[in-house]
Design a protein around this motif. Sequence first.
Motif, PDB file in Angstrom:
ATOM      1  N   SER A   1      -6.479   1.934 -20.404  1.00  0.00           N
ATOM      2  CA  SER A   1      -5.574   1.809 -21.549  1.00  0.00           C
ATOM      3  C   SER A   1      -5.276   3.175 -22.160  1.00  0.00           C
ATOM      4  O   SER A   1      -4.161   3.433 -22.629  1.00  0.00           O
ATOM      5  N   LEU A   2      -6.258   4.082 -22.155  1.00  0.00           N
ATOM      6  CA  LEU A   2      -6.045   5.432 -22.670  1.00  0.00           C
ATOM      7  C   LEU A   2      -5.042   6.177 -21.799  1.00  0.00           C
ATOM      8  O   LEU A   2      -4.130   6.853 -22.315  1.00  0.00           O
TER       9      LEU A   2
ATOM     10  N   TYR B   1     -18.003   6.892 -16.327  1.00  0.00           N
ATOM     11  CA  TYR B   1     -17.091   5.848 -16.780  1.00  0.00           C
ATOM     12  C   TYR B   1     -16.220   5.343 -15.634  1.00  0.00           C
ATOM     13  O   TYR B   1     -15.751   6.118 -14.798  1.00  0.00           O
TER      14      TYR B   1
ATOM     15  N   ILE C   1     -12.281   1.171 -17.909  1.00  0.00           N
ATOM     16  CA  ILE C   1     -12.599   1.507 -19.293  1.00  0.00           C
ATOM     17  C   ILE C   1     -11.580   2.511 -19.852  1.00  0.00           C
ATOM     18  O   ILE C   1     -11.275   2.507 -21.045  1.00  0.00           O
TER      19      ILE C   1
ATOM     20  N   SER D   1      -5.905  10.127 -28.018  1.00  0.00           N
ATOM     21  CA  SER D   1      -5.047   9.042 -28.485  1.00  0.00           C
ATOM     22  C   SER D   1      -4.323   9.429 -29.769  1.00  0.00           C
ATOM     23  O   SER D   1      -4.881  10.091 -30.646  1.00  0.00           O
TER      24      SER D   1
ATOM     25  N   LEU E   1     -15.495   9.649 -27.622  1.00  0.00           N
ATOM     26  CA  LEU E   1     -15.613   8.272 -28.086  1.00  0.00           C
ATOM     27  C   LEU E   1     -15.742   8.197 -29.600  1.00  0.00           C
ATOM     28  O   LEU E   1     -16.360   9.057 -30.224  1.00  0.00           O
ATOM     29  N   LYS E   2     -15.168   7.157 -30.153  1.00  0.00           N
ATOM     30  CA  LYS E   2     -15.355   6.805 -31.558  1.00  0.00           C
ATOM     31  C   LYS E   2     -15.779   5.343 -31.603  1.00  0.00           C
ATOM     32  O   LYS E   2     -15.086   4.469 -31.065  1.00  0.00           O
ATOM     33  N   ASP E   3     -16.929   5.079 -32.217  1.00  0.00           N
ATOM     34  CA  ASP E   3     -17.491   3.720 -32.226  1.00  0.00           C
ATOM     35  C   ASP E   3     -17.594   3.176 -30.797  1.00  0.00           C
ATOM     36  O   ASP E   3     -17.275   2.019 -30.531  1.00  0.00           O
ATOM     37  N   PHE E   4     -17.985   4.057 -29.868  1.00  0.00           N
ATOM     38  CA  PHE E   4     -18.238   3.722 -28.469  1.00  0.00           C
ATOM     39  C   PHE E   4     -16.961   3.368 -27.687  1.00  0.00           C
ATOM     40  O   PHE E   4     -17.039   2.937 -26.540  1.00  0.00           O
ATOM     41  N   ALA E   5     -15.802   3.568 -28.295  1.00  0.00           N
ATOM     42  CA  ALA E   5     -14.532   3.309 -27.601  1.00  0.00           C
ATOM     43  C   ALA E   5     -13.884   4.653 -27.253  1.00  0.00           C
ATOM     44  O   ALA E   5     -13.862   5.564 -28.085  1.00  0.00           O
ATOM     45  N   PRO E   6     -13.355   4.809 -26.021  1.00  0.00           N
ATOM     46  CA  PRO E   6     -12.746   6.088 -25.636  1.00  0.00           C
ATOM     47  C   PRO E   6     -11.454   6.351 -26.395  1.00  0.00           C
ATOM     48  O   PRO E   6     -10.564   5.502 -26.447  1.00  0.00           O
ATOM     49  N   ILE E   7     -11.369   7.534 -27.002  1.00  0.00           N
ATOM     50  CA  ILE E   7     -10.150   7.940 -27.695  1.00  0.00           C
ATOM     51  C   ILE E   7      -9.563   9.217 -27.100  1.00  0.00           C
ATOM     52  O   ILE E   7      -8.509   9.683 -27.529  1.00  0.00           O
TER      53      ILE E   7
END
Length: 321
Positions: free
Chosen positions: A26-27, A19, A23, A91, A65-71
């Motif tokens: 924001s996290l 990654y 990407i 998050s 990831l959840k729904d391909f978004a990093p959490i």
Amino acid sequence: MAASPVQPSELTIGDLREYRSDILESLLAEQAAYWNRHLHWDFSTSKETLLRYIDSRNLYGFVLLKDFAPIGYSYFIHENHKAQLGDLFVSEAHRESYAERILLNHTLRTAVVFPGVRRIEGQLLALSDDLPEMEVYGSRVRVIPRLFMILEGLPAARPRSPSTGLIYRIWTERDLESTSDLICRAYQHHVDARINDQYQSRAGARRYLRNSTQHPGCGLFFRKAARVGFDRLTNTAAGVCLGSLVQPKIGHITQLCVDPRFRCSGVGRELLGQALDAYRAHRCEAVSLTVTASNQHAIQLYERAGFRLLKRFPAFVWESC
């Protein structure tokens, strides 16, 4: 905000090295805000350092990831026989123990199989404090509760009566060897030496002191708050207190230990008092510290000085069979 329910089937795990920093930026920005809001700690320098290491593909770890978004993310640092858990953050919208356990399990099981690793240790301040102990490849991962304490609105200086027979002064680099010896004596058979194995040897203590005073891992070293007490008769260090600045007006006590021969004689109270005087003169608004939950004697000292509990967090230790 309450965490939204996360189902195991909704989560996937990825290699951190795959990654780019944009990407995850924001996290990490959310993590910086979390540290500032909950711990009064400026995480921005660490954030920028992490982003550079992520882009250089030099960090071993995972992205949740959840729904391909990093959490969430985690990483560790491999050095000789030891792997150091660097950080783990999920998050706030998805912060549940299950999500944290996924990252922690993957991180531990990956670190264990690195060539030569016989020990894993780490202290994760943003992690939930209710994670259970577990086994990794037949060896138990010990969870040791720790406390993050804070003193806000530093009170006026109190009159103190320094221990007779000791000389107190500001710590300098020439005290490196004597305080390395002191740390080994102070933490012999102490639980903190299990949490941080650098306390177990003079070479390790020397490395710890250099890291604490030369690198901004726990804030910027604040020399005015660094105090050492010497025994007049033997010219050996009887106690030391080190501090840093984690924000321009927020201090942090990074080390306070006393030779067993001088405990219960007011040495720790005097060192802490002199450090707080230095922070007060710097017009600091607050001072924080961490302490192991079982160290009741130290906790009582801090509470008498005005510190209160802000957060519980776990330290982890794994050693091969």
